[in-house]
Design a protein around this motif. Structure first.
Motif: not given
Length: 109
Positions: A73-81
């Protein structure tokens, strides 16, 4: 599998002992640390009680966003997904509510 008392009952008994017997008989640093211990045990009690259902609910919400873990989830948020996903904000709010329900339910009011 384990006989009575349950782990939740044991934690509650220790917390009650500290609150009713130890806390009134102490002062200064020991009194402060006793209060901290009482608060920690209360958190453990709430986590034992609420944790399993909270974890299941959280996994369900993560799956609805298409992620399998908080790290994903954190990675998806950081990547703007997830920028345009209307479910993101409610999921984050519910995650914070669940954490507060265990850590300090007084903040929920």
């Amino acid at each position: 599998m384990h006989d009575a008392p349950t782990s939740a009952q044991l934690v509650a008994a220790v917390r009650e002992f500290l609150a009713s017997d130890v806390l009134p008989a102490t002062e200064g640093r020991v009194r402060f640390h006793t209060r901290v211990a009482i608060n920690v045990l209360a958190m453990v009690e709430r986590e034992i009680e609420l944790g399993p259902s909270q974890a299941l609910d959280h996994e369900t919400r993560l799956a609805a966003l298409g992620v399998a873990s908080d790290a994903e989830l954190a990675a998806a948020i950081r990547e703007g997904r997830l920028d345009d996903n209307p479910m993101l904000e409610p999921l984050l709010k519910e995650a914070v509510r669940a954490k507060l329900a265990v850590a300090n339910p007084g903040y929920l009011t």
